[in-house]
Each structure stands twice: as C-alpha cells, then as structure tokens.
Enzyme design. Structure first.
Site, short mmCIF file in Angstrom:
data_model
loop_
_atom_site.label_atom_id
_atom_site.label_comp_id
_atom_site.label_asym_id
_atom_site.label_seq_id
_atom_site.Cartn_x
_atom_site.Cartn_y
_atom_site.Cartn_z
N GLU A 31 38.40 69.57 41.45
CA GLU A 31 39.36 70.63 41.73
C GLU A 31 39.33 70.94 43.23
OE1 GLU A 31 38.69 74.16 39.39
OE2 GLU A 31 40.36 75.22 40.32
N ASN B 190 41.73 76.49 38.04
CA ASN B 190 42.46 77.70 38.40
C ASN B 190 43.33 77.50 39.64
OD1 ASN B 190 41.11 78.87 36.27
ND2 ASN B 190 39.58 79.88 37.53
N GLU C 194 44.17 76.77 31.54
CA GLU C 194 43.63 78.04 31.02
C GLU C 194 44.65 79.17 31.09
OE1 GLU C 194 39.79 78.84 32.82
OE2 GLU C 194 38.90 77.18 31.72
N TYR D 137 31.69 76.11 28.74
CA TYR D 137 30.51 76.06 29.62
C TYR D 137 29.37 76.82 28.95
CZ TYR D 137 33.83 74.71 33.29
OH TYR D 137 34.79 74.07 34.03
N GLU E 16 37.11 70.39 30.17
CA GLU E 16 36.11 71.06 31.01
C GLU E 16 34.92 71.35 30.11
OE1 GLU E 16 37.17 74.36 33.57
OE2 GLU E 16 39.17 73.52 33.91
N GLN F 220 32.16 69.90 37.06
CA GLN F 220 33.04 69.03 37.82
C GLN F 220 32.21 67.84 38.31
OE1 GLN F 220 35.48 71.18 40.63
NE2 GLN F 220 36.02 72.78 39.19
O1 AHR Z 1 35.66 74.35 36.69
C1 AHR Z 1 35.69 75.59 37.31
C2 AHR Z 1 36.74 76.52 36.72
O2 AHR Z 1 36.39 76.84 35.41
C3 AHR Z 1 38.13 75.98 36.61
O3 AHR Z 1 38.87 76.17 37.75
C4 AHR Z 1 38.72 76.76 35.48
O4 AHR Z 1 39.67 76.03 34.76
C5 AHR Z 1 37.53 77.15 34.64
O5 AHR Z 1 37.53 78.51 34.35
#
Ligand code: AHR
Length: 499
Positions: free
Chosen positions: A25, A70, A169, A240, A289, A353
């Site tokens: 990103e 984001n 998102e 996450y 993600e 990432q």
């Molecule tokens: O990966 C970091 C962020 O986590 C991304 O920008 C978003 O999609 C998620 O909330």
C-alpha cells in the site's frame, strides 16, 4: 499421545497459488523508503532498490495487491500516470503522496519480482465510471482514449490485470467515503458491471466485512452480496490478530481458531445468499488482508503506529513498523494452516503487508534489509503449500483460549506430485510427541525445518538471523507411521516422499 492422521484420499481442494499473495500500500515506508528509494546505493535506474527486489523475488509471491488499503479511497489513479505527478495529501495516513510511483512503475516492479498485480479501484471518492476507465487504461489493447494514453505513456501492450478489488473496507467509518451496505452494494455492482463490460475476463473481489468485530458483520456481507452476487467472483475478508484480548502467548498462537470461525461464517453467509437468489454459483473468498498486527506496544514491538507531528505530512514516514518475534511467527504459521484447511473456498489471499508496514521484510533508509521471523512460515507456505490440500485428523488435548476451546497442536497438509508437506504448530509450553499416520501411504521423510526457542526472540538489522528455521535431521526410514518430537512453542514443516 498426540496423533495426526493424513490420508491422501481425503482431499479438500487444490491450493490456489493466489492464496499466497501479498500487499503493498502507499502507506508509511512500504513504497517510499521500502521498495522505491532512488538515492539508495542499490537503487537501479528505475529508482527501485536492488536489495529489496532481490529478497522479494526470492520470496516468490505470486500476486501483490495495490495500491491500498485505506489509501485507495482517496487516490486518483490519474495522478500516477504521465509526466505531471502532483504532490497530494494522503488523508488516510496523514502523509504526503508524491505520486512518483504509479501504475506503470508498480507493474514493472511487480513483474521484475515475478508477481502479478491485484489492482484495486477507488470506490470511496472514486466512481464506477473511473473504475471502468482504469480497466480500459490497463487492459484494452488500443484505439480508445484511455488505452492510447497508456501507450503514449510508454506501455504498448496492456498490463492485462486479471484480479481487481472493488474498493477497500467500505464498511469502516475510518474509510474515506465510507458507505452503508446498501449504498456500497449498489455502487460496487454498478462498478462491477461497467468494469466487466470493458473486460469480461477480469475477476472481481467485493468488500466483505473488514473484521468480524464490526457491528455490521455479517449482515454487511449478506447485503453486499445480495446486490452484487452474479457480477463478482470473490468476497473479501480482512483479519489481523494481536494481544488485544489477552497477553497470553497461547491466545495469540490460537488466532487460527478465530480465523477458522470467521472463514466458516462468511462461507455460510455467502451460501445463504446463494440459496435466496437461487443461484448456481458458489462465491469464493479472497482473504486479502491477514496478519499479526500489534496496535499497542507489546514485548519487543514498541512502534505500533507513529502518527506523530514530525512524521505527519512527510513522504514515507514510519507507520506500523511492527517487530515480530517467534510467537508471532508461530501464530502466523497457524493462520497459514487455516488457509490451507479452507482451500475449497479460499481462492485468493494477501499477507498484509510486504515491506516495512506490518511486514516480513524490513529496510533501513539508505541502508540494510532483513527478514522478520514471520517471513519464514510465509515463505514456506509459498514454496511448499501447493498441489492439493489434504484433510488432517488431529487427536490432541483441547485447551481454553480467548477464542474458545482450541487444539494444543494444529496442522495442515498438502500433497503435490508424491510429496506431502505437513505444517504443524505446537502451542503448548512443553515439548510434545506426536504420532503421524499416513494411512495407506508408505513415505520417507526428506526434510524437516523447525522454528523454536525463546518466545520473544526477534530479528533486527544487527541480528538478522537470530530467529530462522533450523533444518533438523530427517528420519531415515520409510514407513506409514512416525513418531516425532515437536518442541514447545514451535512451528515445524516436514516433507515426506511417497515410496
Ligand atoms: O494494511 C493496513 C491497513 O489495514 C489497510 O490500509 C486497511 O485496509 C486495513 O485496515
């Protein structure tokens, strides 16, 4: 004693290569100061770092999601083409976006590391029309305004991007242009329709819930799918894990239990919508993600976000530069197992990432690069979790975790051309013995790697090889049954050839 039975006749499904994708990103030092740093001693003519290129190429991720995240929801892709590259405020992360890297540069870089790009269209401030124009710019051969502009910008042949995400998102209030499920469902469907009219062969991912902790989950997923079902190919899942619910390492390593439940619920929700629509199509999942992400300081991971005054409105500030330890790597290996065990529905995925931002690869501005602990289970998944996922029957003690009762030992297995790859984590505080039974197959163990040791040991620039997988001597005999030792708090990968 613990026991794992693997019978190659009990197949789950083929493991798609795209499950082992990753994500870059325009956030923090992922692009600027990560993959791209024209002043770095190893930088090549295109401004991308040679050392990072080498390490990412060696990792072999098949697909990389881009450009956000984001960031995407405020991004105008036209800022990243041609010679006029405006410097913009990135409102998502409070940093400056110089637009030196755009579609052309990123595609060329991804190609040079052996990856495809999974492109995302902005459905926050962006419109379905702009999304369709981006598909035209990237994938249409020639003879139209956008395709000819691409050619004038130096790319004769189409980029031929086959995977596209419809926004990011959009259920989150933090998202620029956040929408309700109804609003997003309609907008995504309109974008999907127009994008597929430009290129009927593309595959589309619609935004599912950004986490199962969202108040709108799983209604969001059902509503969005009701609007888009026949025009999209995957629904996305983002997840996450951290110590948010407890500080016990066992709980973090048990994240796979929650991951399983999340994936199963999204499958059930999609199937419910399918039934209501009388559709013949089964919706597939894109877990685009997933990772361990510490959002408050823990153990050796202090820098969790860093949106401080000096960092604000600069190019490539530090953002979410998590330091990962052995426990994080074991937790991540558990998530890898879950993705394999759900190979029948999870057909795409992105470890979020890839560089610097919650990443397996870390760089120093102007300096070195190293692999975090989490690099290794991910690299082993890419290298060995291929062919067909095979069901593993695990008999082990069940223990309580914040995610409910969970196995002490957890595993997944793939079978490819006569080779079994068995991924196992031992979450307990004790060394365990585990019996392996390959049912009707007589096998010989050829390789065995272990990650074990001090739970909070980690790597850094000065000690890049502090935590790495160790190749352990493999058993030499051929058999249907084995008894193996699993060190406490560990990840083990074993490979067996069928005789
Ligand atoms: O990966 C970091 C962020 O986590 C991304 O920008 C978003 O999609 C998620 O909330």
């Amino acid at each position: 004693m613990n026991k794992i039975i693997v019978d190659k006749e009990y197949e789950i499904a083929p493991v798609e290569r795209d499950v082992w994708g990753s994500f870059i990103e325009h956030m923090g030092r992922a692009v600027y100061g990560g993959i791209y740093e024209p002043t770095h001693p190893t930088a090549e003519k295109d401004g991308f770092r040679g050392d990072v290129r080498k390490i990412v190429k060696e990792l072999g991720v098949p697909m990389i999601r881009y450009p956000g995240g984001n960031f995407l929801s405020g991004y105008d892709w036209k800022d990243g083409i041609g010679t006029d590259r405006p410097r913009r405020l990135d409102l998502a992360w409070g940093q400056l976006e110089p637009n030196e890297v755009g579609i052309h540069e990123f595609n060329a870089w991804a190609q040079s590391v052996g990856s495809r790009v999974m492109m995302s269209v902005n459905l926050g401030t962006g419109t379905p029309r702009e999304a369709a124009q981006l598909v035209e710019y990237c994938n249409f051969e020639k003879g139209t305004y956008w395709s000819d502009l691409r050619r004038r910008n130096g790319r004769e042949k189409p980029f031929a991007i086959d995977m596209w995400c419809l926004g990011n998102e959009m259920d989150g209030e933090w998202q620029i242009g956040h929408l309700t499920a109804e609003e997003y469902g309609k907008k995504a469907d309109e974008a999907a329709k127009q994008m597929k009219w430009v290129d009927k062969d593309i595959k589309l991912v619609v935004c599912g819930s950004s986490s199962p902790s969202m108040k709108t989950y799983p209604d969001w997923d059902a509503t969005v799918l009701r609007h888009t079902y026949e025009n999209v190919d995957y629904i996305s899942l983002h997840r996450y894990y951290s110590y948010e619910k407890s500080e016990r390492e066992f709980d973090l390593m048990s994240s796979h239990t929650d991951f399983e439940a999340f994936i199963s619920t999204v499958c059930a929700t999609a199937d419910y919508v399918k039934a209501g629509l009388r559709s013949k199509k089964t919706m597939m999942l894109s877990v685009d993600e997933w990772n361990v992400w510490h959002t408050r300081p823990v153990f050796n991971c202090r820098e969790v976000y860093s949106d401080n005054d000096e960092a604000r409105w600069t190019i490539g500030p530090r953002r979410a530069e998590n330091v990962y330890d052995l426990t994080d790597a074991v937790a991540l290996a558990g998530l890898v197992c879950t993705l394999i065990n759900h190979a029948d529905r999870v057909k795409a995925g992105c470890l979020a990432q890839l560089v610097n931002v919650i990443a397996p690869v870390m760089t120093e501005n102007g300096g070195r690069v190293y692999k975090q602990t989490t690099y290794y289970p991910f690299a082993m998944a890419i290298a060995y979790a291929k062919g067909t996922a095979i069901r593993t029957a695990i008999n082990t003690q069940k223990l309580e975790s914040v995610y409910g009762d969970t196995e002490k030992i957890y595993a997944a297995c793939t079978y490819d051309n006569g080779v079994f790859s068995l991924f196992v984590i031992n979450k307990s505080d004790e060394n365990e013995t585990c019996a392996l039974d390959f049912a009707s197959s007589v096998v010989r163990m050829t390789e065995r790697f272990e990650m074990a040791g001090q739970p909070h040991a980690y790597n850094d620039f000065a000690h890049p090889d502090n935590v790495v997988p160790v190749r352990v001597k493999a058993e030499e005999w051929s058999s249907r049954k084995f008894e193996i030792r699993l060190p406490k708090h560990s990840f083990t990968l074993m490979r067996f050839v069928e005789e």
